[in-house]
Design a protein around this motif. Structure first.
Motif, PDB file in Angstrom:
ATOM      1  N   LYS A 166      82.776  31.627  23.086  1.00 47.59           N
ATOM      2  CA  LYS A 166      83.991  31.553  22.266  1.00 47.59           C
ATOM      3  C   LYS A 166      84.603  32.942  22.132  1.00 47.59           C
ATOM      4  O   LYS A 166      83.906  33.924  21.902  1.00 47.59           O
ATOM      5  CB  LYS A 166      83.662  30.978  20.893  1.00 47.59           C
ATOM      6  CG  LYS A 166      84.903  30.699  20.037  1.00 47.59           C
ATOM      7  CD  LYS A 166      84.539  29.950  18.779  1.00 47.59           C
ATOM      8  CE  LYS A 166      85.760  29.680  17.916  1.00 47.59           C
ATOM      9  NZ  LYS A 166      86.783  28.903  18.623  1.00 47.59           N
ATOM     10  N   THR A 167      85.921  33.008  22.279  1.00 50.20           N
ATOM     11  CA  THR A 167      86.670  34.247  22.074  1.00 50.20           C
ATOM     12  C   THR A 167      87.747  33.993  21.028  1.00 50.20           C
ATOM     13  O   THR A 167      87.864  32.894  20.492  1.00 50.20           O
ATOM     14  CB  THR A 167      87.334  34.716  23.386  1.00 50.20           C
ATOM     15  OG1 THR A 167      88.404  33.818  23.710  1.00 50.20           O
ATOM     16  CG2 THR A 167      86.332  34.737  24.535  1.00 50.20           C
ATOM     17  N   ASN A 168      88.537  35.013  20.726  1.00 47.84           N
ATOM     18  CA  ASN A 168      89.576  34.866  19.704  1.00 47.84           C
ATOM     19  C   ASN A 168      90.657  33.863  20.100  1.00 47.84           C
ATOM     20  O   ASN A 168      91.300  33.266  19.240  1.00 47.84           O
ATOM     21  CB  ASN A 168      90.236  36.221  19.422  1.00 47.84           C
ATOM     22  CG  ASN A 168      89.316  37.143  18.647  1.00 47.84           C
ATOM     23  OD1 ASN A 168      88.436  36.678  17.925  1.00 47.84           O
ATOM     24  ND2 ASN A 168      89.518  38.443  18.794  1.00 47.84           N
ATOM     25  N   GLY A 185      90.286  31.297  22.649  1.00 47.98           N
ATOM     26  CA  GLY A 185      89.801  30.200  23.496  1.00 47.98           C
ATOM     27  C   GLY A 185      88.367  30.430  23.894  1.00 47.98           C
ATOM     28  O   GLY A 185      87.547  30.921  23.100  1.00 47.98           O
ATOM     29  N   PHE A 186      88.026  30.058  25.124  1.00 41.73           N
ATOM     30  CA  PHE A 186      86.670  30.193  25.628  1.00 41.73           C
ATOM     31  C   PHE A 186      86.698  30.882  26.980  1.00 41.73           C
ATOM     32  O   PHE A 186      87.699  30.841  27.700  1.00 41.73           O
ATOM     33  CB  PHE A 186      86.011  28.820  25.782  1.00 41.73           C
ATOM     34  CG  PHE A 186      85.787  28.105  24.470  1.00 41.73           C
ATOM     35  CD1 PHE A 186      84.585  28.227  23.791  1.00 41.73           C
ATOM     36  CD2 PHE A 186      86.786  27.319  23.914  1.00 41.73           C
ATOM     37  CE1 PHE A 186      84.379  27.575  22.582  1.00 41.73           C
ATOM     38  CE2 PHE A 186      86.599  26.666  22.710  1.00 41.73           C
ATOM     39  CZ  PHE A 186      85.384  26.795  22.036  1.00 41.73           C
ATOM     40  N   ILE A 187      85.581  31.504  27.318  1.00 41.15           N
ATOM     41  CA  ILE A 187      85.441  32.098  28.639  1.00 41.15           C
ATOM     42  C   ILE A 187      84.099  31.660  29.216  1.00 41.15           C
ATOM     43  O   ILE A 187      83.112  31.545  28.497  1.00 41.15           O
ATOM     44  CB  ILE A 187      85.537  33.646  28.566  1.00 41.15           C
ATOM     45  CG1 ILE A 187      85.547  34.253  29.974  1.00 41.15           C
ATOM     46  CG2 ILE A 187      84.401  34.227  27.733  1.00 41.15           C
ATOM     47  CD1 ILE A 187      85.860  35.737  29.980  1.00 41.15           C
ATOM     48  N   MET A 188      84.114  31.343  30.513  1.00 44.30           N
ATOM     49  CA  MET A 188      82.879  30.935  31.183  1.00 44.30           C
ATOM     50  C   MET A 188      82.344  32.107  31.989  1.00 44.30           C
ATOM     51  O   MET A 188      83.039  32.641  32.858  1.00 44.30           O
ATOM     52  CB  MET A 188      83.137  29.732  32.098  1.00 44.30           C
ATOM     53  CG  MET A 188      81.926  29.291  32.908  1.00 44.30           C
ATOM     54  SD  MET A 188      80.542  28.758  31.877  1.00 44.30           S
ATOM     55  CE  MET A 188      81.106  27.131  31.382  1.00 44.30           C
ATOM     56  N   VAL A 189      81.119  32.520  31.688  1.00 44.92           N
ATOM     57  CA  VAL A 189      80.433  33.573  32.419  1.00 44.92           C
ATOM     58  C   VAL A 189      79.254  32.924  33.136  1.00 44.92           C
ATOM     59  O   VAL A 189      78.398  32.321  32.497  1.00 44.92           O
ATOM     60  CB  VAL A 189      79.934  34.687  31.475  1.00 44.92           C
ATOM     61  CG1 VAL A 189      79.222  35.781  32.260  1.00 44.92           C
ATOM     62  CG2 VAL A 189      81.106  35.259  30.683  1.00 44.92           C
ATOM     63  N   ALA A 190      79.226  33.036  34.458  1.00 42.70           N
ATOM     64  CA  ALA A 190      78.219  32.300  35.221  1.00 42.70           C
ATOM     65  C   ALA A 190      77.643  33.151  36.348  1.00 42.70           C
ATOM     66  O   ALA A 190      77.924  32.914  37.527  1.00 42.70           O
ATOM     67  CB  ALA A 190      78.822  31.017  35.776  1.00 42.70           C
ATOM     68  N   PRO A 191      76.801  34.147  36.025  1.00 41.59           N
ATOM     69  CA  PRO A 191      76.122  34.887  37.090  1.00 41.59           C
ATOM     70  C   PRO A 191      75.107  33.997  37.790  1.00 41.59           C
ATOM     71  O   PRO A 191      74.333  33.292  37.135  1.00 41.59           O
ATOM     72  CB  PRO A 191      75.436  36.038  36.343  1.00 41.59           C
ATOM     73  CG  PRO A 191      75.275  35.538  34.943  1.00 41.59           C
ATOM     74  CD  PRO A 191      76.429  34.623  34.685  1.00 41.59           C
ATOM     75  N   THR A 192      75.108  33.993  39.113  1.00 40.00           N
ATOM     76  CA  THR A 192      74.272  33.055  39.870  1.00 40.00           C
ATOM     77  C   THR A 192      73.057  33.690  40.523  1.00 40.00           C
ATOM     78  O   THR A 192      72.247  32.994  41.125  1.00 40.00           O
ATOM     79  CB  THR A 192      75.119  32.380  40.966  1.00 40.00           C
ATOM     80  OG1 THR A 192      75.664  33.403  41.822  1.00 40.00           O
ATOM     81  CG2 THR A 192      76.252  31.568  40.349  1.00 40.00           C
ATOM     82  N   SER A 193      72.913  35.022  40.413  1.00 40.96           N
ATOM     83  CA  SER A 193      71.782  35.720  41.012  1.00 40.96           C
ATOM     84  C   SER A 193      71.619  37.054  40.295  1.00 40.96           C
ATOM     85  O   SER A 193      72.545  37.525  39.611  1.00 40.96           O
ATOM     86  CB  SER A 193      72.032  35.953  42.507  1.00 40.96           C
ATOM     87  OG  SER A 193      73.085  36.903  42.684  1.00 40.96           O
ATOM     88  N   PRO A 194      70.435  37.705  40.412  1.00 41.95           N
ATOM     89  CA  PRO A 194      70.273  39.030  39.796  1.00 41.95           C
ATOM     90  C   PRO A 194      71.349  40.011  40.244  1.00 41.95           C
ATOM     91  O   PRO A 194      71.887  40.770  39.430  1.00 41.95           O
ATOM     92  CB  PRO A 194      68.878  39.448  40.269  1.00 41.95           C
ATOM     93  CG  PRO A 194      68.145  38.171  40.471  1.00 41.95           C
ATOM     94  CD  PRO A 194      69.177  37.212  41.003  1.00 41.95           C
ATOM     95  N   ARG A 195      71.673  40.028  41.529  1.00 42.12           N
ATOM     96  CA  ARG A 195      72.704  40.928  42.036  1.00 42.12           C
ATOM     97  C   ARG A 195      74.059  40.615  41.408  1.00 42.12           C
ATOM     98  O   ARG A 195      74.817  41.512  41.036  1.00 42.12           O
ATOM     99  CB  ARG A 195      72.787  40.806  43.567  1.00 42.12           C
ATOM    100  CG  ARG A 195      73.912  41.604  44.207  1.00 42.12           C
ATOM    101  CD  ARG A 195      73.774  43.088  43.928  1.00 42.12           C
ATOM    102  NE  ARG A 195      74.875  43.838  44.521  1.00 42.12           N
ATOM    103  CZ  ARG A 195      75.328  44.981  44.038  1.00 42.12           C
ATOM    104  NH1 ARG A 195      74.787  45.518  42.948  1.00 42.12           N
ATOM    105  NH2 ARG A 195      76.318  45.605  44.641  1.00 42.12           N
TER     106      ARG A 195
END
Length: 261
Positions: free
Chosen positions: A239-241, A243-253
């Motif tokens: 949740k942000t001020n 709306g929303f933001i999707m953060v989706a890291p898929t690997s360590p790199r």
């Protein structure tokens, strides 16, 4: 002028004629995509019309929902219980490449428009039946609207597992089973058209929305065979001020790159 002198590419399905006995969403979604590729789609409706014609949202008194699903098609309204109409449909079938229907299994046969009957008229006909549970089996005749298929396929309960703290499956107004079933039907019809080019023969496609939904659960159907405590990585909207933001890291790199950014 850009493109001047170039020949415009024809639609991939130009010259393909489709007889469309579908209504509501799954079938019309498939045949809309056929029309988008240039096919001539003739939508056959009851005298009352597809029920979606009356559904909002509306623009200038007409259903935009219906328009989205049926743009680019022709339409005829008729009484399929009339022997004269059935004779006319059979004459039309002789000129068609594809027929798509999403009645409950057995309805087309009662009209005298089942695959065996029509294939005898036109052996090159590709006949696609879209239903909830398939044309045969213990639930073949059960009503099958998208939310019911979401539940029967296991999708609702799988999704519940990913909702920490939730005590019941989420309400869904997005009819995934209809869109996915229509998309699978569209793809199967393309494969059948290609196969017909090689063999000269049409075929009957039995498209089950239930199987389409189960096939979507790629990870979950495998995980169920190897029970354990591990779950797949989950990505939660933050949740942000505004709306929303999707953060989706898929690997360590990928996570390192996110941190650097």
């Amino acid at each position: 002028m850009a493109g001047e002198g170039k020949t415009q590419m024809a639609g991939a399905l130009d010259g393909v004629r489709v007889l469309d006995f579908t209504s509501v969403m799954a079938g019309p979604f498939a045949t809309r995509m056929l029309a988008d590729l240039g096919a001539e789609v003739i939508k056959v409706e009851s005298l009352e019309g597809d029920q979606v014609r009356a559904r909002p949202p509306k623009r200038d008194g007409y259903s935009a929902y219906f328009g989205n699903l049926n743009a680019g098609k022709q339409s005829i309204a008729c009484n399929l219980k009339s022997p004269e109409i059935i004779d006319l449909i059979k004459q039309l079938v002789a000129t068609c490449d594809v027929l798509v229907e999403n009645f409950r299994p057995g309805v087309m046969a009662r009209f005298g428009l089942d695959f065996a009957t029509l294939a005898a008229i036109n052996p090159r006909l590709i006949y696609c039946s879209i239903s909830g549970y398939g044309q045969t089996g213990p639930k073949a005749l059960f009503p099958a609207y998208a939310p019911v298929i979401h539940a029967a396929s296991g999708f609702d309960m799988v999704n519940l597992r990913y909702q920490d703290g939730a005590d019941r499956p989420a309400t869904s107004g997005i009819f995934i089973a209809d869109v996915l079933g229509g998309t699978h039907a569209f793809g199967a019809i393309q494969a059948a058209l290609y196969q017909r080019e090689r063999t000269g023969q049409g075929q009957h496609i039995d498209l089950s929305m239930l199987e389409a939904m189960v096939g979507m659960l790629v990870f979950e159907t495998q995980e169920a065979q190897f029970p354990g405590d591990a779950r797949r990585p989950l990505y939660t909207p933050l949740k942000t001020n505004d709306g929303f933001i999707m953060v989706a890291p898929t690997s360590p790199r990928n996570f390192e790159q996110l941190s650097d950014a």
